[in-house]
Design an enzyme around this catalytic site. Structure first.
Site, PDB file in Angstrom:
ATOM      1  N   LYS A  78       0.859  -1.193   0.000  1.00  0.00           N
ATOM      2  CA  LYS A  78       0.000   0.000   0.000  1.00  0.00           C
ATOM      3  C   LYS A  78       0.888   1.232   0.000  1.00  0.00           C
ATOM      4  CE  LYS A  78      -3.916   2.084   2.526  1.00  0.00           C
ATOM      5  NZ  LYS A  78      -4.812   1.983   3.714  1.00  0.00           N
ATOM      6  N   SER A 159      -9.869   2.213   2.573  1.00  0.00           N
ATOM      7  CA  SER A 159      -8.952   2.957   1.734  1.00  0.00           C
ATOM      8  C   SER A 159      -7.960   2.073   0.969  1.00  0.00           C
ATOM      9  CB  SER A 159      -8.153   3.938   2.600  1.00  0.00           C
ATOM     10  OG  SER A 159      -7.342   3.247   3.519  1.00  0.00           O
ATOM     11  N   SER A 183     -10.346  -0.050   6.734  1.00  0.00           N
ATOM     12  CA  SER A 183      -9.700   0.009   5.419  1.00  0.00           C
ATOM     13  C   SER A 183      -9.020  -1.255   4.940  1.00  0.00           C
ATOM     14  CB  SER A 183      -8.671   1.128   5.398  1.00  0.00           C
ATOM     15  OG  SER A 183      -9.315   2.340   5.176  1.00  0.00           O
TER      16      SER A 183
END
Ligand code: GLN
Length: 491
Positions: A78, A159, A183
């Site tokens: 990420k 997210s 997330s």
């Protein structure tokens, strides 16, 4: 079965037998990225050359008999984890050119264990969102499609939308994520894969771009519970560079996943049976509980009385901490800089140009709830309710070993649905924020498809630092669900 369908555990076995090399695995996944990423937009940065060099180095180590737990396994990171020498954007314009001089602890541990990083994956800006649509680098397309609607683009959740989409579309075998209010779990559910957010303090936050420090936790995405266990084992552990890192031993999560659930008491919180909960999701939840009962667990109704305050509490605490954390992006020390007539003008122009709307909204909410006169009414009160929410869980875990709920109130939605009104978007987090407020481990496991052919997830919440039970319950659900559907993009 093609190499691309292997999970981490299968790939480890094949690598060990010499059936495939790390370089071959990496090249196969890079080809998949080349083919599908232009459409999915899961990666912000692909580090192909570095990945091939890393895979060759891994093959060399293997030749010498040095084999780490993730030796030669292709992963995505990420783009919120700092990676030395590799651009780290946090999904924001303000960090478009930020190249960290250091490596986050979590990614350093994955590299220590032999993992091969293929690149940095997309996310909502500064991890604020539930759709990946707040990213300055464009949205991510969910690899799944509603049956009969191939043209409707669905969001992957957020997210960590890039992480979930990349794993679901077989662009990598696993990915890191972070979870401040859901997330990891929400995008895992939307993309039909498994994701775990461990207990607060289990994984170091060192080198992870901060959103809300008392809630942020790193965690893992993969296509099976076992693979998540392998990844989390590598990512976990005490780090003196994070003052909230917990000095507790890291158990063998993969072994724990095979313990079974016989004799476990599984709690079903009464307050999560929301009025508007869709019949399909309610039915899947019942099905999940029936599977666990069949596997020898006892189902117990519990009460978490302060649940209804969890979302408002989260949406005070998280923006408050965000407004303070994001004060550092001033155009002087980090990231992009706009010209200004004086210092204040430079700050204002830099932040106006560098941050997107959702980030600005959070900063405004955060500074408001922390301002003199409102601090007691909002922030202090939210902190008190947070303590009550934590106590609800402590009381419940006196009676049960784990809690099972739906992960999300709906399946993946389309761009344009849910996305105009911030409050509707915040409602997505109704089942997930409580675990962050209380610091507890939570996992989402794909449990079935809805009428439209989209994946739905069940959430397992455990006691503080008892990821082992979470893995055991998750594995039991996985085994019973036998979820084998593949996203449309693979067809
Ligand atoms: N959707 C939540 C939010 O927008 C959670 C985000 C996260 O966990 N990083 O804040």
């Amino acid at each position: 079965m093609s190499v691309m369908d292997w999970g981490i555990a299968q790939a480890r076995a094949a690598l060990a037998k010499g059936k495939v090399s790390a370089e071959e695995l990496t090249r196969a996944h890079l080809t998949a990225i080349e083919t599908l990423n232009p459409r999915l937009n899961a990666f912000i940065t692909v580090t192909g050359e570095q990945a091939i060099a890393a895979a060759r180095a891994s093959d060399t180590r293997r030749g010498r008999g040095e084999v780490g737990a993730l030796e030669g396994i292709p992963l995505a990171v990420k783009d919120l984890f700092c990676t030395a020498g590799v651009r780290t954007t946090a999904g924001s314009r303000i960090l478009a050119d930020f190249i960290p001089p250091y490596e986050s602890t979590v990614t350093a541990q994955l590299l220590r264990d032999g993992a091969v990083f293929l690149g940095k994956v997309n996310l909502d800006e500064f991890a604020m969102g539930s759709s990946n649509l707040t990213s300055a680098y464009g949205g991510v397309e969910n690899p799944w499609k509603r049956a009969g609607s191939p043209d409707v683009k669905l969001v992957p959740g957020g997210s960590s939308g890039g992480s979930a989409a990349a794993v679901a579309a077989r662009l990598v075998m696993g990915a890191t994520g972070t979870d401040t209010g859901g997330s990891i779990r929400q995008p895992a559910a939307f993309c039909g894969i498994t994701g775990i957010k461990p207990s607060y303090g289990r994984c170091s936050r060192f080198g992870v771009v901060a959103f809300a420090s008392s809630l942020d936790q790193a965690g893992a995405f993969a296509r099976s519970v076992e693979d998540c266990a392998i990844l989390l084992g590598s990512m976990s552990g005490f780090d003196p560079r994070d003052s909230t890192s917990a000095d507790v031993a890291v158990p063998d999560f993969a072994a724990a996943a095979e313990r079974g659930v016989k004799g476990l008491r599984i709690g079903v919180p009464r307050e999560y049976r929301l009025g508007g909960l869709s019949a399909e999701i309610a039915a899947l939840w019942e099905q999940g509980l029936a599977w666990l009962r069949d596997a020898g667990a006892e189902i117990v109704e519990i009460s978490l009385p302060h649940t209804k305050y969890a979302l408002p509490t989260y949406y005070i605490v998280a923006p408050a901490e965000a407004s303070s954390n994001l004060a550092r992006y001033d155009g002087v020390r980090f990231g992009s800089r706009e010209k200004g007539d004086d210092l204040r003008d430079l700050y204002e122009r830099t932040r106006a140009a560098g941050f997107g709307d959702e980030v600005k909204r959070r900063i405004m909410i955060g500074t408001y709830v922390l301002s003199a006169g409102y601090y007691d009414a909002y922030y202090l009160r939210a902190q008190k309710i947070r303590a009550l929410i934590t106590r609800d869980f402590t009381d419940a875990f006196g009676r049960v070993d784990a809690i099972v709920t739906p992960t999300t109130p709906s399946a993946a939605f389309a761009e344009g649905e849910n996305t105009d009104d911030p409050v509707t978007m915040y409602l997505n987090d109704v089942f997930t924020v409580t675990a962050n407020l209380a610091g507890l481990p939570g996992m989402s496991v794909p449990a079935g498809l809805d009428k439209q052919g989209l994946p739905l997830g069940l959430q397992v919440i455990g006691r503080n630092f008892d990821e082992e039970t979470v893995f055991a319950v998750g594995r039991a659900i996985e085994r019973a669900a036998a979820f084998s559907a593949k996203p449309a993009v693979m067809a």
